[in-house]
Design an enzyme around this catalytic site. Structure first.
Site, mmCIF file in Angstrom:
data_model
loop_
_atom_site.group_PDB
_atom_site.id
_atom_site.type_symbol
_atom_site.label_atom_id
_atom_site.label_comp_id
_atom_site.label_asym_id
_atom_site.label_seq_id
_atom_site.Cartn_x
_atom_site.Cartn_y
_atom_site.Cartn_z
ATOM 1 N N ASP A 288 29.395 17.930 -17.740
ATOM 2 C CA ASP A 288 28.800 16.688 -18.209
ATOM 3 C C ASP A 288 29.419 15.537 -17.400
ATOM 4 O OD1 ASP A 288 27.504 14.835 -19.987
ATOM 5 O OD2 ASP A 288 29.436 14.560 -20.990
ATOM 6 N N ASP B 209 29.000 11.495 -18.282
ATOM 7 C CA ASP B 209 29.499 10.398 -19.124
ATOM 8 C C ASP B 209 30.452 10.895 -20.211
ATOM 9 O OD1 ASP B 209 27.898 8.776 -17.645
ATOM 10 O OD2 ASP B 209 26.365 8.486 -19.182
ATOM 11 N N ASP C 183 31.619 16.580 -23.725
ATOM 12 C CA ASP C 183 32.224 15.851 -24.857
ATOM 13 C C ASP C 183 31.245 15.575 -25.994
ATOM 14 O OD1 ASP C 183 30.689 13.954 -23.429
ATOM 15 O OD2 ASP C 183 31.844 12.333 -24.341
HETATM 16 C C1 2M8 Z 1 22.221 7.772 -21.491
HETATM 17 O O1 2M8 Z 1 22.969 8.935 -21.641
HETATM 18 C C2 2M8 Z 1 24.195 8.918 -22.364
HETATM 19 C C3 2M8 Z 1 24.817 10.292 -22.206
HETATM 20 O O2 2M8 Z 1 25.534 10.782 -23.230
HETATM 21 C C4 2M8 Z 1 24.028 8.529 -23.818
HETATM 22 O O3 2M8 Z 1 23.151 9.035 -24.520
HETATM 23 O O4 2M8 Z 1 24.837 7.703 -24.238
HETATM 24 C C5 2M8 Z 1 21.175 8.033 -20.422
HETATM 25 O O5 2M8 Z 1 20.099 7.202 -20.622
HETATM 26 C C6 2M8 Z 1 21.669 7.853 -19.016
HETATM 27 O O6 2M8 Z 1 20.551 7.839 -18.149
HETATM 28 C C7 2M8 Z 1 22.481 6.600 -18.871
HETATM 29 O O7 2M8 Z 1 23.100 6.555 -17.610
HETATM 30 C C8 2M8 Z 1 23.560 6.524 -19.930
HETATM 31 C C9 2M8 Z 1 24.342 5.231 -19.809
HETATM 32 O O8 2M8 Z 1 25.397 5.194 -20.697
HETATM 33 O O9 2M8 Z 1 22.981 6.616 -21.218
HETATM 34 MG MG MG Z 2 29.058 12.974 -22.425
HETATM 35 MG MG MG Z 3 25.873 13.463 -21.056
#
Ligand code: 2M8
Ligand code: MG
Ligand code: MG
Length: 279
Positions: free
Chosen positions: A6, A8, A216
């Site tokens: 993963d 983020d 995570d």
């Molecule tokens: C979104 O994805 C994260 C991943 O966990 C989320 O749901 O918080 C997506 O839209 C992704 O494209 C974007 O970069 C990210 C930004 O925090 O949020």
């Molecule tokens: Mg994540």
């Molecule tokens: Mg993710």
């Protein structure tokens, strides 16, 4: 071996999106020829500059929670893949339902059920920037979606369950990310895409890889259940991540510090470590 990760909150810090603490391991894995494969909610457009910056251009990637798979030439099958239909000679596979159809169904259910939510495509650039901490370029790339739509839920838990059931009738599902709910085709998730990539590796190399997965969030569970060695990285929020797998390590640290801690736990030394395996 393969690493499936993963981005983020795992390889990248949840707030700053920085990967520095993981860099020494990324360099070592690259030197050993071990692919580090991003498996993310992010779009193909977001993953592309990150692959460059992190030195992962030889690896395939999984974007939009499994709705999009990108394969570099070395991962392509002469008979099965049409040559390079993506940028940089990548072969792109779309697994899920088209995002246009997802958005149309979301509008139908919002009206019929009278529920409140805001899709990423409905947020202004400024709203999206302050919600995610991404810059102008970042939000522009995050909005270039192909097979999934993120949304912010603004209604009750009961309403969420009715919404979930309605979407299932359309062949759609809800996945929980770090900040958003993601609407995606029922057949797509990180686990199915990872299973597909592991099979592809096996058919090209003629042997099964030893796979490690790191994540995570709840949307990482399907991936963590698919790999041989799983790492749950401590999250920034209290989301339950409980994969059903015996080979599981939970990190003390969060983000990329936890990422390095997890790789070190499984492959750092001692039995099964990279030092005594020759990869
Ligand atoms: C979104 O994805 C994260 C991943 O966990 C989320 O749901 O918080 C997506 O839209 C992704 O494209 C974007 O970069 C990210 C930004 O925090 O949020
Ligand atoms: Mg994540
Ligand atoms: Mg993710």
């Amino acid at each position: 071996r393969l690493v499936l990760t993963d981005l983020d909150g795992s390889l990248l810090d949840h707030h700053s999106y920085d990967a520095s603490p993981a860099k020494p391991w990324l360099t070592r894995l690259r030197q050993l020829g071990i692919p580090v494969i991003p498996v993310t909610s992010k779009t193909r457009a977001e993953v592309s500059p990150l692959r460059e910056a992190l030195g992962l251009t030889d690896s395939p990637f999984i974007a939009e929670n499994g709705a999009v798979i990108g394969l570099p030439q070395a991962w392509c099958h002469a008979r099965l893949d049409r040559p390079g239909n993506g940028t940089d000679g990548l072969v792109i596979k779309h697994v899920s339902v088209d995002v246009g159809l997802i958005r149309a169904r979301l509008n139908v259910w919002r009206e019929r059920l009278g529920v409140s939510f805001t899709c990423m495509s409905e947020l202004t650039l400024e709203e999206l920037k302050s919600l995610t901490g991404l810059d102008n370029d970042g939000v522009r790339l995050a909005r270039l979606r192909e097979g999934s739509e993120p949304l912010i839920w603004q209604d009750s838990d009961t309403a969420l369950e009715s919404f979930r059931a309605a979407l299932e009738g359309d062949g759609l599902r809800l996945l929980r990310g770090g900040r958003f709910w993601h609407v995606i085709g029922l057949s797509a998730d990180k686990g199915s895409a990872v299973e597909w990539l592991i099979q592809r590796f096996t058919s090209l190399r003629g042997r099964q890889p030893l796979s490690m997965g790191l994540g995570d969030g709840p949307n990482d569970i399907s991936m963590l259940e698919m790999v041989d060695q799983a790492v749950v990285i401590r999250g920034c929020h209290d989301l339950p991540v409980e994969p059903r797998t015996a080979a599981l390590y939970r990190t003390q640290a969060s983000g990329p510090v936890g990422w390095a801690e997890g790789v070190n736990y499984w492959w750092g030394g001692g039995d099964g470590g990279l030092a005594d395996s020759g990869a």
